[in-house]
Enzyme design. Structure first.
Site, PDB file in Angstrom:
ATOM      1  CD  GLN A   4     -16.521   1.498  -7.493  1.00 58.72           C
ATOM      2  OE1 GLN A   4     -16.524   0.295  -7.241  1.00 58.72           O
ATOM      3  NE2 GLN A   4     -16.794   1.964  -8.692  1.00 58.72           N
ATOM      4  CG  ASN A   5     -10.889   5.611  -8.537  1.00 58.73           C
ATOM      5  OD1 ASN A   5     -11.220   4.430  -8.599  1.00 58.73           O
ATOM      6  ND2 ASN A   5     -10.927   6.424  -9.563  1.00 58.73           N
ATOM      7  CE1 TYR A  49      -4.347  -1.094  -0.216  1.00 59.13           C
ATOM      8  CE2 TYR A  49      -3.378  -2.939   0.968  1.00 59.13           C
ATOM      9  CZ  TYR A  49      -4.404  -2.403   0.214  1.00 59.13           C
ATOM     10  OH  TYR A  49      -5.490  -3.178  -0.120  1.00 59.13           O
ATOM     11  CG  HIS A 102     -14.002   1.173  -2.167  1.00 57.11           C
ATOM     12  ND1 HIS A 102     -13.937   0.650  -3.441  1.00 57.11           N
ATOM     13  CD2 HIS A 102     -15.153   0.694  -1.647  1.00 57.11           C
ATOM     14  CE1 HIS A 102     -14.999  -0.106  -3.673  1.00 57.11           C
ATOM     15  NE2 HIS A 102     -15.756  -0.090  -2.613  1.00 57.11           N
ATOM     16  N   GLY A 141     -15.777   4.449 -15.785  1.00 56.12           N
ATOM     17  CA  GLY A 141     -14.543   3.705 -15.526  1.00 56.12           C
ATOM     18  C   GLY A 141     -14.626   2.701 -14.399  1.00 56.12           C
ATOM     19  CB  THR A 142     -16.752   1.426 -12.038  1.00 57.61           C
ATOM     20  OG1 THR A 142     -16.892   0.288 -11.171  1.00 57.61           O
ATOM     21  CG2 THR A 142     -18.119   1.928 -12.442  1.00 57.61           C
ATOM     22  CB  SER A 143     -15.257  -3.760 -13.747  1.00 59.89           C
ATOM     23  OG  SER A 143     -15.129  -3.952 -12.352  1.00 59.89           O
ATOM     24  CG  ASN A 181     -15.956   0.704 -18.923  1.00 57.29           C
ATOM     25  OD1 ASN A 181     -15.066   0.178 -19.582  1.00 57.29           O
ATOM     26  ND2 ASN A 181     -16.110   0.475 -17.634  1.00 57.29           N
TER      27      ASN A 181
END
Ligand code: OAD
Length: 238
Positions: A96-97, A58, A114, A182-184, A208
């Site tokens: 989420q980044n 990390y 997150h 840009g998220t799956s 995306n």
């Protein structure tokens, strides 16, 4: 739709930072989870078993994020926010980044689903710790309050910050345009925001280069890179 939106809700994922040189998680060629094991690195159990390895990983990513620069996709979102709020609309960006690039691009209403890789916390007291610009001197880093330091990110199996979930619930009720960028769309509960927004009547746009499991939920799917699509969208709308 964007130009006349009353309340725009955005969810971003690793793809928006890809053009800033930060690796995504699940892309077949570049995804981090191709080279690293999420169970070993992104869980409490992994940290307990190998705290030196986990914190070193990390810290390496933290320094990479600090060196990265926001790209035109981040900057376009900051422009969209100021245009919308400037004419009395509302805007909330959920990301989420953990890289902090939206804030550095000038976005204001950013909700970190997150957590953040730049803020660490003490395992004993829960107090937050700012590691500063340098790498930690030892791994695992000792906390000034007696425990160890761990990154302030949400690991698999952990609950999301309650204030962020509460805000998402409010905004999902109000938003009339929802942008997923840009998220799956595979990690819940964040992925569920898009489905909930659609069910509650928002106009959903996905940005995306690839299809996702939720592409069919979107009214419009813009296939391409966020750094190319978002500035065009911002320009067309304002
Ligand atoms: P993923 O790596 O799962 O997905 C990244 C998405 O970005 C993919 O759908 C790509 O097609 C897309 N993409 C790649 N380049 C792009 C570009 N230039 N512009 C736009 N899109 C692009 O990342 P997330 O969906 O963010 O969780 O992953 C969700 C969570 O899983 C992360 O927050 C992380 C991870 O495990 C935690 O660390 C808790």
């Amino acid at each position: 739709r964007l130009a006349s939106a009353r309340h725009c809700m955005v969810l971003t994922g690793a793809g928006i930072s890809a053009e800033s040189g930060i690796r995504t998680f699940r892309d077949t060629m570049e995804g981090l989870w191709k080279d690293f094991d999420p169970a070993a690195l992104a869980t409490q159990e992994g940290f307990d078993a190998a705290p030196a390895l986990v914190t070193r990983w990390y810290d390496w990513r933290r320094l990479g994020c600090a060196q990265a620069q926001p790209n035109p996709g981040h900057i376009a979102l900051a422009h969209i926010e100021s245009a919308l709020t400037g004419r009395g609309g509302a805007f909330d960006l959920f990301t989420q980044n953990v890289d902090g690039l939206h804030q550095r691009a000038g976005s204001r209403a950013v909700h970190e689903v997150h957590g953040s890789i730049a803020r660490w916390r003490c395992t004993k007291t829960g107090r937050e710790f700012d590691p500063g610009p340098e790498a930690f001197a030892e791994f695992p880093p000792p906390s000034p309050w007696g425990g160890l330091l761990r990154p302030g990110v949400v690991w698999f199996g952990e609950i999301l910050p309650q204030e962020v979930l509460d805000r998402a619930e409010q905004v999902l009720d109000r938003c009339d345009v929802f942008l997923s960028i840009g998220t799956s769309s595979q990690v819940y509960p964040a992925a569920g925001f898009m489905e909930l927004a659609a069910v509650r009547g928002a106009f959903v746009i996905e940005v995306n280069p690839m299809e996702t499991p939720l592409t069919r939920t979107a009214e419009i799917s813009l296939r391409g890179r966020a750094g190319e699509i978002m500035p065009r969208l911002a320009e067309a709308a304002f």
